[in-house]
Enzyme design. Sequence first.
Site, PDB file in Angstrom:
ATOM      1  N   CYS A  87     -28.542 -14.192  25.139  1.00  0.00           N
ATOM      2  CA  CYS A  87     -27.369 -15.056  25.258  1.00  0.00           C
ATOM      3  C   CYS A  87     -26.369 -14.462  26.249  1.00  0.00           C
ATOM      4  CB  CYS A  87     -26.762 -15.325  23.890  1.00  0.00           C
ATOM      5  SG  CYS A  87     -25.945 -16.921  23.817  1.00  0.00           S
ATOM      6  N   HIS A  92     -31.347 -17.152  20.808  1.00  0.00           N
ATOM      7  CA  HIS A  92     -31.372 -15.974  19.925  1.00  0.00           C
ATOM      8  C   HIS A  92     -32.742 -15.809  19.251  1.00  0.00           C
ATOM      9  CE1 HIS A  92     -27.125 -14.893  20.156  1.00  0.00           C
ATOM     10  NE2 HIS A  92     -26.920 -16.181  20.321  1.00  0.00           N
ATOM     11  N   GLU A 151     -34.011 -13.278  17.939  1.00  0.00           N
ATOM     12  CA  GLU A 151     -33.973 -12.385  16.769  1.00  0.00           C
ATOM     13  C   GLU A 151     -33.893 -13.156  15.460  1.00  0.00           C
ATOM     14  OE1 GLU A 151     -31.563 -12.884  18.917  1.00  0.00           O
ATOM     15  OE2 GLU A 151     -29.549 -12.788  18.030  1.00  0.00           O
TER      16      GLU A 151
END
Length: 547
Positions: free
Chosen positions: A380, A519, A521
């Site tokens: 990001c 994102h 993750e």
Amino acid sequence: MARYVFITGGVVSSLGKGLASAALGALLQARGFSVRLRKLDPYLNVDPGTMSPFEHGEVFVTDDGAETDLDLGHYERFTGVAARQTDSVSSGRIYSTVLEKERRGDYLGKTIQVIPHVTNEIKEFLSIGEDEVDFMLCEIGGTVGDIEGLPFFEAIRQFSQDRPRGQSIFMHLTLLPYIAASGELKTKPTQHSVKELRSIGIAPDILVCRSEGPIPQKERDKLALFCNVRPDSVIAAQDLRTIYDAPLAYHREGLDQAVLDAFQISPAPKPDLRIWEDVSDRINNAEGEVKVAIVGKYTQLEDAYKSIAEALTHGGMANRVRVKVEWVDAELFDTEDPAPHLEGFHAILVPGGFGERGTEGKIKAAEFARTRKVPYLGICLGMQMAVIEAARHCAGLETAGSEEFDHEAGKKRFEPVVYHLKEWVQGNAKVSRKVDDNKGGTMRLGAYDAVLTDGSRVADVYGTTAIDERHRHRYEVDIKYRDKLEKAGLRFSGMSPDGRLPEIVEWTDHPWFIGVQFHPELKSKPFEPHPLFRDFVRAAKDMSRLV
Ligand code: GLN
């Protein structure tokens, strides 16, 4: 209709209620049941989107675009069940709904009260999707006795009364402090917290007791007697080496059995724990170590980047290495040479973030990684910084920057390579926003599709050219600069399906340099490490062999 497990906490906060709930979810799945986990938070923010990561830790984003508590991340990582907007609620949200209804006149002139109006709203939330799963696990944030939590406790008490007998149980998490001087494990705080719970009409069925060491039989019997639970429903939760040992540890302690017994499910289906045995083996028997620098702003509170830290651990598990993370404050080298701070790491990760503070340091970190050929993952803001770095130093746009920083400063200083997105497409609908909209809810949030370029590194990493990932940002890289940047060697290897929004960039002449606007993750799991983290750690492992 789902069976409900309500998970509450007492004595102190931060006992690991979220982890206990998540581990229980995983164990019920291992016995063949379907589960959904929910979090009810007593704070008055409507959602955690506007809370500082310093204070509250990371904001976890769901596929359907909700900004939620980081506990939902735990839930997903342990169960693989994608959380939804309707899996998290705060007092703020409940009250704002009740007040909206009041203004609309929905209550027909009645006096609006906590009981029944607020509690009804909470019960309605609890029952959403109750026909979809075997078990609904609902965690109440905070500790019993907090003023803010009362409506939630009252609502779960009522809820269990409204339902047929045996349809819900209560699991209470407490702490058994160890007094070293007398060598004793103290049960009194637990007794008091159960008393508090019973005074508001809730009698726990299961006690989960956090303690440093094992709980001797004598203390278990005492807890059972004084807290009115069965001795085999006193579950010890000892400190663990890693959170990923929690499902196996809770299973050994009999948590899942106690839950099934409490619901009188007999015979209990046998659990298949192979996934967790493998996870535990990979994490406890790693060979070697790689060192990764996370260059960010919220470095004092590790929870601010919880999912990233976990995803790196998962990447390590896939490569059978330990990932040692060091948090490096980007502001340390805003105006200095970053080399003394970044040398010696096998990879650099620049995570998401908001605001200008520390961004010059992040740009320097990207430059360091590019020129020194250190593996780099930009997430990001970390991708935006890599693009600005490329623009300034490789594409002749010396004043490149982000509109976010100019907007914050109230003056124009930068060529807006990263610009504010006023309009975008979600599914078939167009969404538009102004910069000055309310801070909460003005972002591109949730899952969006992206198309990857055939033959690019990311297509290879993902093993496909069609992906969807979760977003949480206001600004975008402007495709106006694509040609210039690609000529310099920064490839736009992932784009939104309409080709307007850059989703992924990568340096072609670099061992591993990838920036992603989303994102990744948030979707990584210990039993299914995210491809980007898996391959990033592999690159770090290669790097560790070189140095
Ligand atoms: N501040 C940037 C934006 O809004 C990046 C956000 C993020 O990193 N999550 O676009």
